[in-house]
Design a protein around this motif. Structure first.
Motif, PDB file in Angstrom:
ATOM      1  N   LYS A  52      -8.002  -6.210  -3.665  1.00  0.00           N
ATOM      2  CA  LYS A  52      -7.568  -7.558  -4.036  1.00  0.00           C
ATOM      3  C   LYS A  52      -6.060  -7.742  -3.862  1.00  0.00           C
ATOM      4  N   SER A  53      -5.288  -6.733  -4.267  1.00  0.00           N
ATOM      5  CA  SER A  53      -3.833  -6.852  -4.189  1.00  0.00           C
ATOM      6  C   SER A  53      -3.188  -5.478  -4.144  1.00  0.00           C
ATOM      7  N   ALA A  54      -1.902  -5.469  -3.815  1.00  0.00           N
ATOM      8  CA  ALA A  54      -1.123  -4.228  -3.798  1.00  0.00           C
ATOM      9  C   ALA A  54       0.235  -4.503  -4.426  1.00  0.00           C
ATOM     10  N   THR A  55       0.662  -3.601  -5.301  1.00  0.00           N
ATOM     11  CA  THR A  55       1.989  -3.702  -5.914  1.00  0.00           C
ATOM     12  C   THR A  55       2.832  -2.524  -5.444  1.00  0.00           C
ATOM     13  N   ILE A  56       3.917  -2.833  -4.780  1.00  0.00           N
ATOM     14  CA  ILE A  56       4.852  -1.811  -4.315  1.00  0.00           C
ATOM     15  C   ILE A  56       5.948  -1.673  -5.362  1.00  0.00           C
ATOM     16  N   SER A  57       6.212  -0.447  -5.790  1.00  0.00           N
ATOM     17  CA  SER A  57       7.264  -0.209  -6.779  1.00  0.00           C
ATOM     18  C   SER A  57       8.132   0.956  -6.328  1.00  0.00           C
ATOM     19  N   ALA A  58       9.356   0.967  -6.816  1.00  0.00           N
ATOM     20  CA  ALA A  58      10.293   2.029  -6.452  1.00  0.00           C
ATOM     21  C   ALA A  58      11.152   2.393  -7.645  1.00  0.00           C
ATOM     22  N   ARG A  59      11.395   3.683  -7.810  1.00  0.00           N
ATOM     23  CA  ARG A  59      12.285   4.168  -8.866  1.00  0.00           C
ATOM     24  C   ARG A  59      13.624   4.510  -8.251  1.00  0.00           C
ATOM     25  N   ASN A  60      14.649   3.743  -8.641  1.00  0.00           N
ATOM     26  CA  ASN A  60      16.006   3.928  -8.104  1.00  0.00           C
ATOM     27  C   ASN A  60      16.031   3.843  -6.579  1.00  0.00           C
ATOM     28  N   THR A  61      15.112   3.056  -6.020  1.00  0.00           N
ATOM     29  CA  THR A  61      14.967   2.881  -4.557  1.00  0.00           C
ATOM     30  C   THR A  61      14.879   4.215  -3.815  1.00  0.00           C
ATOM     31  N   GLU A  62      14.363   5.230  -4.497  1.00  0.00           N
ATOM     32  CA  GLU A  62      14.211   6.554  -3.880  1.00  0.00           C
ATOM     33  C   GLU A  62      12.744   6.978  -3.808  1.00  0.00           C
ATOM     34  N   GLU A  63      12.042   6.881  -4.942  1.00  0.00           N
ATOM     35  CA  GLU A  63      10.627   7.213  -4.966  1.00  0.00           C
ATOM     36  C   GLU A  63       9.818   5.922  -4.895  1.00  0.00           C
ATOM     37  N   PHE A  64       8.890   5.855  -3.946  1.00  0.00           N
ATOM     38  CA  PHE A  64       8.117   4.636  -3.742  1.00  0.00           C
ATOM     39  C   PHE A  64       6.637   4.886  -4.040  1.00  0.00           C
ATOM     40  N   TYR A  65       5.998   3.861  -4.634  1.00  0.00           N
ATOM     41  CA  TYR A  65       4.590   3.958  -5.012  1.00  0.00           C
ATOM     42  C   TYR A  65       3.868   2.654  -4.655  1.00  0.00           C
ATOM     43  N   VAL A  66       2.546   2.755  -4.514  1.00  0.00           N
ATOM     44  CA  VAL A  66       1.729   1.560  -4.355  1.00  0.00           C
ATOM     45  C   VAL A  66       0.578   1.621  -5.359  1.00  0.00           C
ATOM     46  N   SER A  67       0.322   0.500  -6.029  1.00  0.00           N
ATOM     47  CA  SER A  67      -0.821   0.364  -6.935  1.00  0.00           C
ATOM     48  C   SER A  67      -1.795  -0.616  -6.294  1.00  0.00           C
ATOM     49  N   ILE A  68      -2.996  -0.135  -5.989  1.00  0.00           N
ATOM     50  CA  ILE A  68      -4.013  -0.942  -5.333  1.00  0.00           C
ATOM     51  C   ILE A  68      -5.019  -1.430  -6.371  1.00  0.00           C
ATOM     52  N   LEU A  69      -5.194  -2.748  -6.456  1.00  0.00           N
ATOM     53  CA  LEU A  69      -6.173  -3.327  -7.379  1.00  0.00           C
ATOM     54  C   LEU A  69      -7.421  -3.717  -6.600  1.00  0.00           C
ATOM     55  N   CYS A  70      -8.576  -3.206  -7.049  1.00  0.00           N
ATOM     56  CA  CYS A  70      -9.846  -3.435  -6.340  1.00  0.00           C
ATOM     57  C   CYS A  70     -10.898  -4.027  -7.255  1.00  0.00           C
ATOM     58  N   ILE A  71     -11.879  -4.679  -6.640  1.00  0.00           N
ATOM     59  CA  ILE A  71     -13.120  -5.002  -7.335  1.00  0.00           C
ATOM     60  C   ILE A  71     -14.127  -3.949  -6.911  1.00  0.00           C
ATOM     61  N   GLU A  72     -14.623  -3.211  -7.880  1.00  0.00           N
ATOM     62  CA  GLU A  72     -15.470  -2.059  -7.576  1.00  0.00           C
ATOM     63  C   GLU A  72     -16.749  -2.095  -8.411  1.00  0.00           C
ATOM     64  N   GLU A  73     -17.848  -1.733  -7.778  1.00  0.00           N
ATOM     65  CA  GLU A  73     -19.122  -1.660  -8.490  1.00  0.00           C
ATOM     66  C   GLU A  73     -19.204  -0.340  -9.254  1.00  0.00           C
ATOM     67  N   VAL A  74     -19.414  -0.426 -10.559  1.00  0.00           N
ATOM     68  CA  VAL A  74     -19.489   0.770 -11.405  1.00  0.00           C
ATOM     69  C   VAL A  74     -20.893   0.868 -11.993  1.00  0.00           C
TER      70      VAL A  74
END
Length: 306
Positions: A139-161
């Motif tokens: 559904k979406s992706a959030t890009i984040s960075a700590r002190n513009t050195e370490e970068f991460y992505v958080s992926i939000l999904c709709i998932e069947e559980v």
């Protein structure tokens, strides 16, 4: 059952990609702050990212969905303020350790190709440490960075559980400052040990205080003291490791309980014994309960709080 599920991965952008992310962080922060200041001064007229682009053409170079999400985040902040859940929204600060932006998946604009990630407005693929397989629809992706050195992505999904198999077992739990959870019966859940990491953090803190004393003796500002700043960064990395280790433990323990028990009775007693060694705060306990609630709902189990 379709549920929203988030996945977080470390990403390794090249120099050009880093510049794109940093520029997007700045444009999102700029948009959020201008919308907030306009709302303070002109409560009747409405300003949008599209109108901002007319006066600030550089905003056209960034992801328009990221700017729209900045507007949504501000509206959400005002709703929380008016409902009494939080204070008045503050301006975003460039000096914050963490910077981020969120973009949406529209017609397959966010996807993985092997161990690389495609994002809107970014032509090249970003290297990802894809340590878990994503099963749902992105559904979406959030890009984040700590002190513009370490970068991460958080992926939000709709998932069947799928519901977990019934165990016909029940258990009582309560808050424990040392182990997070006190159990009504002897079980062998996920173990948590951070003594080695805490020792490293305490050693780093002592070293940081020593670096500060040396800088003060030399009459050097801490901001300009290179050895102090290097040690401060080392300590911050250790604190982040501790945070992630604790979050991982909370995730594993909450799933363990939901997987093994159909009924989980929670004694809500958050009193903290000052004489007992405290490794988990009441905030950690509330985070644990939050995960326990939604996982029990996902997998067809029950949490009863008394």
């Amino acid at each position: 059952m379709g549920v929203l599920k988030a996945y977080r991965f470390r990403i390794y952008p090249d120099a050009e990609q880093k510049q794109f992310f940093i520029q997007t962080f700045g444009c999102v922060r700029f948009t959020y702050n201008h919308l907030l200041m306009h709302r303070k001064q002109n409560s009747e007229s409405k300003l949008t990212p599209a109108l901002l682009k007319k006066d600030y053409p550089f905003l056209k170079d960034t992801d328009s969905l990221a700017l729209s999400n900045a507007q949504r985040n501000l509206e959400k902040a005002f709703r929380r303020y008016y409902s009494g859940q939080s204070g008045f929204p503050n301006l975003k600060n460039k000096s914050n350790m963490w910077q981020s932006y969120t973009t949406n998946n529209q017609k397959h604009t966010i996807y993985f190709e092997d161990d690389k990630l495609k994002l809107p407005k970014l032509k090249s693929l970003v290297d990802v440490n894809l340590h878990r397989k994503i099963k749902g629809e992105i559904k979406s992706a959030t890009i984040s960075a700590r002190n513009t050195e370490e970068f991460y992505v958080s992926i939000l999904c709709i998932e069947e559980v799928e519901k977990l198999e019934k165990t016909h077992r029940k258990i009582e739990i309560s808050y424990c400052p040392k182990h997070l959870v006190h159990f009504s019966e002897e079980i062998c859940p996920i173990h948590f040990n951070q003594e080695k990491l805490l020792g490293q953090i305490n050693h780093a803190k002592r070293k940081l205080r020593l670096r500060a004393k040396i800088a003060k003796k030399r009459k050097v500002l801490l901001a300009n003291a290179k050895n102090y700043q290097k040690q401060k960064e080392k300590m911050n990395r250790l604190l982040v490791r501790r945070k992630y280790k604790k979050e991982d433990f909370i995730n594993q323990l909450s799933y363990f309980l939901v997987e093994n028990f159909d009924y989980i009775f929670v004694q809500e007693n958050n009193s903290e014994d000052k004489y007992l060694k405290q490794e988990f705060t009441s905030n950690d306990w509330q985070q644990f309960l939050s995960k326990l609630r939604y996982k029990s709902e996902w997998y067809g189990k029950q949490v009863i709080i008394s």
